[in-house]
Design an enzyme around this catalytic site. Structure first.
Site, short mmCIF file in Angstrom:
data_model
loop_
_atom_site.label_atom_id
_atom_site.label_comp_id
_atom_site.label_asym_id
_atom_site.label_seq_id
_atom_site.Cartn_x
_atom_site.Cartn_y
_atom_site.Cartn_z
N GLU B 65 13.68 55.87 49.93
CA GLU B 65 12.66 56.82 49.70
C GLU B 65 11.39 56.48 50.17
O GLU B 65 10.26 57.02 50.72
CB GLU B 65 12.44 57.05 48.39
CG GLU B 65 13.17 58.12 47.54
CD GLU B 65 14.42 57.28 47.20
OE1 GLU B 65 14.62 56.08 47.46
OE2 GLU B 65 15.29 58.08 46.39
N PHE B 127 17.32 59.50 30.98
CA PHE B 127 17.89 59.01 32.58
C PHE B 127 16.94 59.33 33.59
O PHE B 127 16.69 60.43 33.83
CB PHE B 127 19.15 59.69 32.49
CG PHE B 127 19.82 58.91 33.68
CD1 PHE B 127 20.01 57.71 34.04
CD2 PHE B 127 20.35 59.86 34.79
CE1 PHE B 127 20.61 57.39 35.09
CE2 PHE B 127 20.83 59.43 36.16
CZ PHE B 127 21.07 57.95 36.17
N GLN B 128 16.72 58.29 34.36
CA GLN B 128 15.76 58.40 35.51
C GLN B 128 14.56 58.88 35.18
O GLN B 128 13.99 59.60 36.16
CB GLN B 128 16.53 59.09 36.53
CG GLN B 128 17.90 58.37 37.30
CD GLN B 128 18.25 59.11 38.57
OE1 GLN B 128 18.08 59.99 38.70
NE2 GLN B 128 18.83 57.96 39.28
N LYS B 177 12.23 69.02 35.93
CA LYS B 177 13.43 70.01 36.45
C LYS B 177 13.27 71.42 35.68
O LYS B 177 13.80 72.38 36.37
CB LYS B 177 14.98 69.43 35.79
CG LYS B 177 15.97 69.73 36.68
CD LYS B 177 17.08 68.91 36.57
CE LYS B 177 18.29 69.44 37.30
NZ LYS B 177 19.57 68.71 37.20
N MET B 500 3.81 35.78 61.79
CA MET B 500 2.37 35.69 61.13
C MET B 500 2.33 34.62 60.16
O MET B 500 1.27 33.96 60.09
CB MET B 500 1.70 37.14 60.87
CG MET B 500 0.20 37.03 60.89
SD MET B 500 -0.53 36.67 62.43
CE MET B 500 -0.76 38.24 63.16
#
Lengths: 172, 604
Positions: B65, B127-128, B177, B500
Site C-alpha cells: 500500500e 478484524f482488520q 463496508k 548519506m
C-alpha cells in the site's frame, strides 16, 4: 535576533460541529508544540451545526500568529479571531470550589465567598460548594484565599470570550 | 435537503440511488479519475467488485500500500491531476500512512480511499479494524469517516476540491463496508459547495507594488523558487521564465522546484541549500533582495537560521499564509497563487520606472560567474578503462545519455546521496519531470514513483535513479512493473552503503560506520530476471556508457546495477548548524569539519 516577549492570548473559533473537529484543533496544538491553558467548546447556532471554541494560549507574538494561521488551514474551521490582538473583549469563566472545614475557617470561607459574590450551591454541615463566575484572575485569587480554609476540590470551565461592542466574530 | 457532511452544502435534489460502491466510482469518474493505484482486501471487496463491472477507471495493482501512495504521488506530480489510492482497512490503511505524510510534506494532491469495518462494528476491535481517521489526521489535509449513505457522494466531491485547492495535499475517505454495500444517493459535483471556498484570498496589489519597488531598488537580487511553482501548473513556469527574462536576475531553486526554470539556462545557478551549488549558496548569502517564490525556507535550504541571507530584503510569495514568517522573518509576504502573483509582478515591473541598477546587476553577475568558475560539482574520475566508476560519473552519464535520446524523460529518485547527485547533475528544462521525496525523505519512494509516472506517460522514458539500500525498501514493485510491462529503467548506484548515513558518520561520528553497510545484498541482475526484467551490471568505467545506452535502448524494464566507488561523499555540503558561506567543497576540506559543534550534531 530579537528576543520576543511571551504573553497569553484568547483565540475564538467557529467550527463545523462534526466528529473529529475538536481532535484536529487539539492535535494541531500538541503536534506543533503550542500551549493550551484552557479550552471551551459548545454548539452556538440554532441548528447545533456550528460550535464555538475558545482557547487561551501562551507564546510570543509570532508564535501566536502561527497558531492562528495554522488553525485557519483546518477545513472545519470557518473563523479564527485572536481577541487579545483585535481589541477589547470579555473573557469569563466559572468555577465550582469545594471547601470542607468547621469553626472559624468555615465562617471565614463564607465571608470571603460573599465578598466575591460567589454562591453556595451546595451546603452541608461540614462543606460548601461555591459557584463563582468572573475573570481568570478573580477565580485564581478566590481559590488562593480558600486554600487555607479547607479547599479540597476545584472544577473550572475554562474561558468563554466575546468581543465588546456591537461587533461579532463574524465581521472581523 | 440543504446540508450534509458537516457543512458541505447540497444545492440540488437527489436524482439517483445506487449501491454505495457504484456511487463512489461514479463520483470518481465525474472528478476526472482514470487511474487508481490500490490493493484489495476484505473491507473494500464491494468497491473492487464495482471496479470489475465498469471500464471507465483503470486499476493498477501494486504490491504494497505504501507503493500505491507513492505511485499516485508521481502520477499527480507528473500530470497535475489528483492521484487516487484505494486500500483496505486496518493494515491496508496503516501501510499507506508514510505515503500520505510524504504527500502532505511535498504538497501533492491525493485522494486515498480506505475500507473500514461496518459502522456497527466500529470501536469493537473488529478484524482488520483501525482508527484510520484518528491515525491519519496529522498526515492528511483533511479526512472523512462516511457514516451515512447520503454523505458519500458529497464527501468524494469535496475531497477532490480540498486535495487540489490552495496548497494541495492528501485527503483520506474512510468507507465502512455497510456504506459501500448499501444503497446511497448520487449527487453531482456541481450540487456540492466545498468548504474550500472559505479560504480563497485575492492577491494584495499594493503589497505586490511594494515588493516590485524593492526589486527595482535591489542591486543584487535573487529569485529562490520552489515546488509551489510546479504545483501552480505549467503556466507558472512560463511566467517565471518571463519574469526572469524581463528582470535579468539570477535564479536558484529548491529540490522540489527543479524544472520550473530551465536547468540549462545560464541564469540558473543550480539548487541551493545543504547540497546546493557554491554559486547558489553564496548568492543567497550575498544578495540584497531575496524573492522566495513558492518555497518555504525549509531547514535543508536555510542552514543556520541567524546567518541565512543576512543582509537581504526578503519577499515571500506563498499560497499558504501559515508559511509566511514561519521560519524566516520576511519584509514583504504575498499570499496567493505564485503563478498569478508573478504575472502581477510582471505587470507592476513594466509599470514602474525602469530598473536603474544595470551596472550593479552586471557586477552581481560577474561575481556569480566568479563563484561558478570554481566548478563546485567537479569530481576526479580516474579515466583508466578499468577504473572504478565514481557515482557522480554514473549519474552524469545517465543524464547525458538520456538527454541524447531526445525523449520526454521523467526521473524519480530514492533518498540519499544518489538523490542529491541527481538533483545536482540532472538539468530539467520542463516542470513535472522530477519526482523525488523532498520534505519527508522517504527511502523506497523512487521505484513506485516510476510506476506511477510510467502509467501516466506510457510513451515517455521513465527512470529511477536509485541507491541499493533505498530501492530495497519497495523492491516488490518490480512485480507491478512486470505485470503492466512498464519499460521503467532502474539505475542502482550501488556503493554498498547507506551512503548519506555513512557520509554523516564520517563527518560527525568519527567514521564509526554503525549499521550503515549494506551487507548481504541480493544479486540485482538475478533479482531483475526473476521479476521478468532485464538485469545488467557494470563495474568498470569503459563499460559504463555502453551499459547505460543498452538499458535506454531496450523497450522493456531494465535494472542496471552500477557498482561504484564506495567512499565517495556528496559535495558541496553545508554541515548541519553552519551558514551558507561555510560550505565544505570537497574531501580536502572534510577534516576541518571535525569542528562541528554539539549544537550542529543535534540537528538532523
Amino acid at each position: 535576533m530579537q528576543v520576543e516577549v511571551s504573553g497569553s492570548a484568547v483565540i475564538s473559533l467557529l467550527v463545523d460541529n462534526e466528529s473529529g473537529a475538536l481532535a484536529r484543533i487539539v492535535e494541531l496544538f500538541s503536534g506543533r508544540g503550542y500551549n493550551i491553558q484552557s479550552l471551551t467548546v459548545a454548539p452556538v447556532d440554532e441548528h447545533g451545526q456550528t460550535s464555538r471554541v475558545n482557547i487561551v494560549t501562551t507564546g510570543t507574538q509570532s508564535s501566536i500568529w502561527q497558531v492562528k494561521t495554522q488553525l485557519e488551514r483546518l477545513v472545519p474551521v470557518s473563523r479564527v479571531v485572536n481577541l487579545t490582538a483585535e481589541g477589547p473583549y470579555v473573557a469569563r469563566e466559572m468555577a465550582l470550589v469545594k471547601v470542607v472545614s468547621s469553626g472559624e475557617p468555615r465562617t471565614e470561607a463564607l465571608r470571603i465567598a460573599q465578598a466575591f459574590r460567589a454562591r453556595a450551591v451546595d451546603t452541608t454541615a461540614s462543606s460548601f460548594v461555591f459557584e463563582l463566575t468572573g475573570s481568570t484572575d478573580k477565580l485564581d485569587s478566590f481559590i488562593e484565599l480558600m486554600r487555607p480554609l479547607g479547599l479540597v476540590e476545584v472544577s473550572r470551565t475554562g474561558v468563554a470570550s466575546i468581543c465588546r461592542g456591537p461587533q461579532t466574530i463574524q465581521n472581523f | 435537503m440543504t446540508r450534509s457532511t458537516g457543512s458541505t452544502t447540497l444545492n440540488a435534489r437527489i436524482t439517483t440511488t445506487l449501491p454505495g460502491a457504484e456511487v463512489l466510482l461514479r463520483a470518481l469518474v465525474e472528478q476526472g479519475v482514470d487511474v487508481i493505484f490500490g490493493y484489495p482486501g476484505g473491507a473494500v471487496l464491494p468497491i473492487y467488485d464495482a471496479l470489475f463491472k465498469q471500464d471507465h477507471i483503470r486499476h493498477v495493482l501494486v504490491r504494497h500500500e505504501q507503493a500505491a501512495v507513492h505511485a499516485a504521488e508521481a502520477y499527480a506530480r507528473s500530470t497535475g491531476k489528483v492521484g487516487v489510492v484505494l486500500v483496505t482497512s486496518g493494515p491496508g490503511a496503516t501501510n499507506a500512512v508514510t505515503g500520505l505524510l510524504d504527500a502532505m510534506m511535498d504538497s501533492i494532491p491525493l485522494v486515498c480511499l480506505s475500507g473500514q469495518v461496518p459502522t456497527p462494528l466500529i470501536g469493537n476491535d473488529a478484524f482488520q479494524e483501525a482508527d484510520t481517521t484518528g491515525i491519519t489526521r496529522p498526515v492528511t489535509k483533511y479526512n472523512y469517516l462516511v457514516r451515512k449513505p447520503e454523505d458519500l457522494a458529497p464527501a468524494v466531491h469535496e475531497a477532490f476540491a480540498i486535495a487540489r485547492s490552495g496548497r494541495p495535499g492528501p485527503v483520506l475517505i474512510d468507507l465502512p463496508k455497510n456504506i459501500t454495500v448499501g444503497d446511497a444517493p448520487y449527487v453531482d459535483a456541481k450540487a456540492v459547495t466545498p468548504r474550500t471556498t472559505r479560504m480563497t484570498t485575492q492577491p494584495d496589489r499594493a503589497a505586490i507594488a511594494r515588493a516590485v519597488a524593492a526589486m527595482k531598488a535591489g542591486k543584487r537580487v535573487l529569485f529562490y523558487t520552489g515546488g509551489g511553482i510546479i504545483n501552480s501548473g505549467p503556466q507558472a513556469s512560463e511566467t517565471l521564465r518571463k519574469l526572469v527574462a524581463l528582470t535579468g536576475f539570477p535564479v536558484t531553486s529548491t529540490l522540489m522546484g527543479l524544472g520550473a526554470f530551465p536547468g540549462t539556462d545560464r541564469r540558473f545557478l543550480g539548487m541551493l541549500g545543504m547540497h546546493g551549488t557554491y554559486e547558489a549558496n553564496l548568492a543567497t548569502h550575498a544578495c540584497d533582495v531575496l524573492v522566495a517564490l513558492g518555497s518555504r525556507f525549509d531547514d535543508r535550504v536555510t542552514g543556520r537560521l541567524d546567518a541565512f541571507s543576512p543582509n537581504s530584503f526578503k519577499i515571500h510569495v506563498d499560497i499558504d499564509p501559515s508559511q509566511i514568517n514561519k521560519i524566516v522573518h520576511v519584509n514583504e509576504g504575498l499570499v496567493g497563487d505564485v503563478g498569478q502573483i508573478m504575472a502581477l509582478m510582471i505587470e507592476e515591473w513594466e509599470k514602474q520606472p525602469a530598473y536603474a541598477h544595470k551596472a550593479e546587476l552586471e557586477a552581481w553577475w560577474a561575481q556569480i560567474e566568479g563563484w561558478r568558475a570554481l566548478d563546485c560539482l567537479r569530481f576526479g574520475q580516474d579515466q583508466a578503462p578499468d577504473a572504478v566508476i565514481k557515482p557522480q560519473q554514473a549519474i552524469q552519464r545517465i543524464y547525458e545519455l538520456a538527454r541524447q535520446t531526445g525523449r520526454d524523460t521523467y526521473v524519480s529518485t530514492e533518498v540519499g546521496q544518489h538523490q542529491m547527485w541527481a538533483a545536482q547533475f540532472f538539468r530539467f528544462d520542463a516542470p513535472n519531470r522530477w519526482l523525488t521525496s523532498g520534505g519527508l525523505g522517504t527511502m523506497g519512494y523512487g521505484l513506485p514513483a516510476a510506476v506511477g509516472a510510467q502509467i501516466a506517460h506510457p510513451d515517455a522514458l521513465v527512470m529511477d535513479v536509485a541507491g541499493e539500500a533505498s530501492t530495497l525498501m519497495n523492491i516488490q514493485e518490480l512485480g507491478t512493473i512486470a505485470q503492466y510491462r512498464l519499460p521503467v529503467k532502474i539505475f542502482i548506484i550501488n556503493n554498498h552503503y547507506m551512503g548519506m548515513v555513512r557520509q554523516w558518520q564520517e563527518l560527525l561520528h568519527g567514521s564509526r560506520y554503525s549499521e550503515s553497510y549494506s551487507d548481504a545484498l541480493p544479486d540485482f541482475v538475478k533479482l531483475a530476471e526473476s521479476f521478468h526484467a532485464t538485469g545488467l551490471r557494470v563495474t568498470r568505467l569503459d563499460q559504463l556508457d555502453a551499459t547505460i545506452a543498452q538499458a535506454l535502448a531496450h523497450d522493456g524494464p531494465v535494472l542496471v546495477d552500477i557498482c561504484v566507488a564506495e567512499g565517495e561523499n556528496c559535495f558541496p555540503m553545508i554541515p548541519s548548524g553552519a551558514a551558507h558561506n561555510q560550505m565544505i567543497l570537497g574531501p580536502e576540506q572534510e577534516a576541518s569539519s571535525a569542528t562541528i559543534s554539539k549544537e550542529g550534531q543535534m540537528l538532523v
